[in-house]
Design a protein around this motif. Sequence first.
Motif, PDB file in Angstrom:
ATOM      1  N   VAL A 273       0.848  -1.189   0.000  1.00 55.77           N
ATOM      2  CA  VAL A 273       0.000   0.000   0.000  1.00 55.77           C
ATOM      3  C   VAL A 273       0.885   1.241   0.000  1.00 55.77           C
ATOM      4  O   VAL A 273       1.882   1.297   0.722  1.00 55.77           O
ATOM      5  CB  VAL A 273      -0.912   0.047   1.252  1.00 55.77           C
ATOM      6  CG1 VAL A 273      -1.799   1.295   1.219  1.00 55.77           C
ATOM      7  CG2 VAL A 273      -1.745  -1.204   1.377  1.00 55.77           C
TER       8      VAL A 273
ATOM      9  N   LEU B 136      -1.193  -1.204  -4.144  1.00 60.83           N
ATOM     10  CA  LEU B 136      -2.392  -0.375  -4.040  1.00 60.83           C
ATOM     11  C   LEU B 136      -1.961   1.049  -3.727  1.00 60.83           C
ATOM     12  O   LEU B 136      -1.239   1.290  -2.753  1.00 60.83           O
ATOM     13  CB  LEU B 136      -3.307  -0.904  -2.934  1.00 60.83           C
ATOM     14  CG  LEU B 136      -4.409   0.041  -2.438  1.00 60.83           C
ATOM     15  CD1 LEU B 136      -5.420   0.329  -3.551  1.00 60.83           C
ATOM     16  CD2 LEU B 136      -5.103  -0.559  -1.213  1.00 60.83           C
TER      17      LEU B 136
ATOM     18  N   MET C 137      -3.421   4.790  -2.835  1.00 64.95           N
ATOM     19  CA  MET C 137      -4.599   5.548  -2.402  1.00 64.95           C
ATOM     20  C   MET C 137      -4.175   6.968  -2.055  1.00 64.95           C
ATOM     21  O   MET C 137      -3.025   7.198  -1.664  1.00 64.95           O
ATOM     22  CB  MET C 137      -5.253   4.904  -1.171  1.00 64.95           C
ATOM     23  CG  MET C 137      -5.718   3.483  -1.368  1.00 64.95           C
ATOM     24  SD  MET C 137      -6.389   2.729   0.157  1.00 64.95           S
ATOM     25  CE  MET C 137      -7.941   3.625   0.324  1.00 64.95           C
TER      26      MET C 137
ATOM     27  N   VAL D 254      -6.791   3.868  -6.196  1.00 67.65           N
ATOM     28  CA  VAL D 254      -8.139   3.984  -5.639  1.00 67.65           C
ATOM     29  C   VAL D 254      -8.264   5.385  -5.049  1.00 67.65           C
ATOM     30  O   VAL D 254      -7.571   5.729  -4.091  1.00 67.65           O
ATOM     31  CB  VAL D 254      -8.408   2.916  -4.561  1.00 67.65           C
ATOM     32  CG1 VAL D 254      -9.765   3.158  -3.899  1.00 67.65           C
ATOM     33  CG2 VAL D 254      -8.370   1.514  -5.170  1.00 67.65           C
TER      34      VAL D 254
ATOM     35  N   ALA E 248      -9.583   8.057  -2.842  1.00 67.17           N
ATOM     36  CA  ALA E 248     -10.220   7.934  -1.533  1.00 67.17           C
ATOM     37  C   ALA E 248     -10.174   9.244  -0.756  1.00 67.17           C
ATOM     38  O   ALA E 248      -9.307  10.088  -0.977  1.00 67.17           O
ATOM     39  CB  ALA E 248      -9.526   6.835  -0.716  1.00 67.17           C
TER      40      ALA E 248
ATOM     41  N   LEU F 122     -15.089   6.799  -1.721  1.00 68.77           N
ATOM     42  CA  LEU F 122     -14.305   6.230  -2.808  1.00 68.77           C
ATOM     43  C   LEU F 122     -14.914   6.663  -4.131  1.00 68.77           C
ATOM     44  O   LEU F 122     -16.137   6.635  -4.298  1.00 68.77           O
ATOM     45  CB  LEU F 122     -14.280   4.702  -2.727  1.00 68.77           C
ATOM     46  CG  LEU F 122     -13.705   4.069  -1.451  1.00 68.77           C
ATOM     47  CD1 LEU F 122     -13.792   2.549  -1.535  1.00 68.77           C
ATOM     48  CD2 LEU F 122     -12.261   4.511  -1.228  1.00 68.77           C
TER      49      LEU F 122
ATOM     50  N   ALA G 134      -8.241  -2.444  -0.676  1.00 63.71           N
ATOM     51  CA  ALA G 134      -8.670  -1.165  -0.106  1.00 63.71           C
ATOM     52  C   ALA G 134      -9.889  -1.359   0.792  1.00 63.71           C
ATOM     53  O   ALA G 134      -9.963  -0.791   1.893  1.00 63.71           O
ATOM     54  CB  ALA G 134      -8.989  -0.170  -1.219  1.00 63.71           C
TER      55      ALA G 134
END
Length: 279
Positions: free
Chosen positions: A61, A87, A89, A112, A114, A140, A154
């Motif tokens: 992440v 991932l 974010m 993603v 967010a 999201l 996520a």
Amino acid sequence: MKKAVIIGLGLIGGSMALELKKRLGYYIAGIDVSAANVQKALELGIIDEETDYNHLTDAEVVLIAVPVNHIVEVLLKVLDKAGDNTLVMDAGSVKGHICRSVAKHPRRELFVAAHPMAGTEHSGPEAALYDLFDGKVMALCEVDDSNWQLLDRAFSIVKALNMRVKMMTPTDHDLHTAYVSHLSHVSSFMLGKTVLEIEKDEAHIFDLASTGFASTVRLAKSDAQMWCPIFLENRDNVLKALNEYIKNLEAFRTLIENNDAEALTQNIHEANYIRKILK
């Protein structure tokens, strides 16, 4: 051990680091433009080590928690450097510009978009808190453009943080946050400024301030370096919200000038409906 990289070690980034360590057992590496923030985050145990953009490939992440006017620059760099299973974010409170800026990126699916709807008026690594996100909403956006396996990761993080998911378009997100978040900060900043201009004696403010004043003006202690970019990035929606707010303020002032107790009472009763929404 699973590795997470937090970029931006302030309230949100620091709090996310604490929770990822506590609830999901992540090893936390941190990046911040401020060497002092990195050092403080290390001292407080918020991060386990400092890192840089050349060491993102093994991260599960990467969370980008920098001021909103720097997110696109950082996000593009991260997408270029991240691993194929990383991932990515962000935590920006304005989503339209961010989502448009990466729409055509060849690695868009790693991202993603967010926005954790949580915070306090404090800033910096010292402001990081456990349980900051409990019971709050994680907005999201454009989830259909994200890789489904990374999106599932996520969701797992959001669930571990005890947050509720709200999926929105960037347009809807920016419109609604202008009214329920950004406008409240404008109101608090200007209330604080007005009182400071009128009450030249600080002792009067300290001695006479009630809990109502303290709670209303609390957000005026928020960081200008964070909030000025938010207002400008979401300018059109903030201006719409401000126009409606100013119209109501002017109408309320007219009712007071006209000594119209009945209409004042009606206005306050109408505002009281917020009790049923915010319990």
